[in-house]
Design a protein around this motif. Structure first.
Motif, PDB file in Angstrom:
ATOM      1  N   GLY A 221     -17.662  49.640  14.585  1.00  0.00           N
ATOM      2  CA  GLY A 221     -16.708  48.564  14.833  1.00  0.00           C
ATOM      3  C   GLY A 221     -16.649  47.532  13.731  1.00  0.00           C
TER       4      GLY A 221
ATOM      5  N   GLY B  41      -9.818  35.771  18.126  1.00  0.00           N
ATOM      6  CA  GLY B  41     -10.004  37.145  18.558  1.00  0.00           C
ATOM      7  C   GLY B  41      -9.627  37.396  20.001  1.00  0.00           C
TER       8      GLY B  41
ATOM      9  N   THR C 131     -12.327  46.399  17.363  1.00  0.00           N
ATOM     10  CA  THR C 131     -13.061  45.387  16.609  1.00  0.00           C
ATOM     11  C   THR C 131     -13.029  45.639  15.106  1.00  0.00           C
TER      12      THR C 131
END
Length: 407
Positions: free
Chosen positions: A8, A335, A380
């Motif tokens: 990720g 995020g 991610t």
């Protein structure tokens, strides 16, 4: 010895070698298959798009096709960006894929000809992944950025396709799906003061540099203040309660025309916006949103209206990127939602479109806005602080929000 980055890692996605890319491509393909399985069981089925998104079959097929077209079939793939885009290509693994390139836009809502059943698409996904991993295991795959260029782009394409599958599932109200774990709500934080500075906006050469980020250039920024986190549902509810959707003075001309045309009274997926309580469709269920949770599925029209009402403004790209790249230690949080910023989509100075770029810059006449950051639906490894994407100012399909700056 330093530990190898996990699959990720957003930096590794642009710079890591063949071994890491093999693991990441396998992880991405498994994620694609999990979303396909979830959407297969959801009415009206994976062949039917929702809310303007392509069908899940098209998205999965496109992810596999891109790697085949540019890597498995292109005889100059190891030359990376120096390859001739019109160079010789081998035959497709699946005859249906031969028509994908020329029909990918026209058929985006249905899938390419012949790809009408999940077993066919699953077999194509399996065959193309096996071939890509085999190529990466060969000694020649360790040759550097040119050799790995299309593999890194293929990973970027697949991650974007699975992100769209997640947004499609959200639009369709799918409950049983591989949703990412929800984030714990954060307490409201005070804005961050920023001193005068010079920021290098964009990305420097080295590894994979997506086209919209080419190239880094200096931008002078004055002293300012930026929200530590995106505007929350509690702050948005204050705007709505104060008649924000009824007062044209808060809206741009285009924004007010849009709001009247669609009869907007609350953001997409909001079922109730009353007395500070916000009930939203979240992961296929109606849930009461935490007051400090970032407001989502907002158009840029709505973001700009809130800013005028609050006597604030949207940050510029340079302000947002500077804070995201260096302000995390000071409490800058991003995020949870994609974030609208000021200005229209534009090329950076010295821009050049990479070969096979899956997300080219829109023409200046398109009037697209810019979204920065990532949402909880973004893999991610695709959540890079310098990543850019473009959308119509009236687009609310994505989990998009915003933060504000002092005027």
């Amino acid at each position: 010895m330093a530990a190898s980055p996990g699959v990720g890692d957003p930096v590794a996605a642009r710079q890591a070698g063949a071994d890491w890319l093999s693991l990441a491509l396998i992880d991405a393909r498994n994620h694609t298959l999990r979303w396909l399985a979830a959407l297969e069981a959801a009415p009206p089925g994976p062949l039917v798009p929702a809310a303007g998104f392509p069908s899940a079959l098209w998205l999965a097929g496109h992810a596999a096709w891109w790697g085949e077209y540019w890597i498995l079939r292109h005889v100059q793939a190891q030359r990376g960006e120096r390859a001739d885009p019109a160079g010789l290509r081998l035959a497709a693994l699946d005859p249906c894929a031969e028509a994908f390139d020329t029909r990918r836009r026209a058929e985006a809502r249905e899938g390419p000809p012949g790809w009408t059943e999940l077993p066919i698409v699953r077999a194509y996904l399996s065959d193309t992944l096996e071939s890509l991993v085999d190529l990466l295991a060969r000694p020649a795959a360790g040759g550097g950025d040119d050799t790995l260029y299309f593999f890194r782009q293929a990973l970027r394409v697949e991650d974007r396709c699975t992100e769209q599958m997640a947004a499609l599932a959200q639009a369709a109200g799918v409950v049983d799906a591989p949703w990412p774990a929800p984030r714990a709500p954060l307490a409201e934080r005070a804005p961050i003061g920023l001193p005068p500075r010079t920021h290098r906006l964009g990305t420097e050469p080295g590894g994979l540099v997506p086209g919209p980020e080419r190239w880094a250039h200096a931008v002078g920024l004055p002293e300012g203040e930026i929200d530590a986190q995106p505007v929350s549902w509690s702050r948005w509810a204050e705007f709505a309660a104060d008649g924000g959707y009824d007062e044209p003075r808060w809206w741009s001309e285009a924004g007010w025309a849009w709001a009247q045309r669609v009869q907007r009274r609350a953001p997409r997926h909001v079922e109730q916006l009353r007395g500070g309580a916000v009930v939203v469709q979240h992961d296929g269920r109606l849930q009461r949103a935490a007051p400090s949770q970032a407001a989502a599925h907002l158009t840029r029209h709505e973001a700009e209206a809130w800013c005028r009402w609050a006597d604030r403004r949207l940050p510029t790209e340079a302000e947002w990127e500077h804070a995201a790249a260096g302000g995390v230690g000071r409490g800058f949080v991003w995020g949870e939602v994609l974030e609208w910023v000021a200005g229209s989509a534009r090329a950076y100075p010295g821009h050049e479109e990479p070969l096979g770029e899956p997300e080219p810059l829109p023409p200046p006449s398109a009037g697209r806005g810019v979204l920065r950051g990532a949402s909880r639906l973004t893999p991610t490894r695709a959540a890079h602080p310098r990543a850019r994407r473009f959308a119509d100012p009236a687009d609310d399909r994505w989990p998009s929000g915003f933060r504000s700056c002092a005027v």
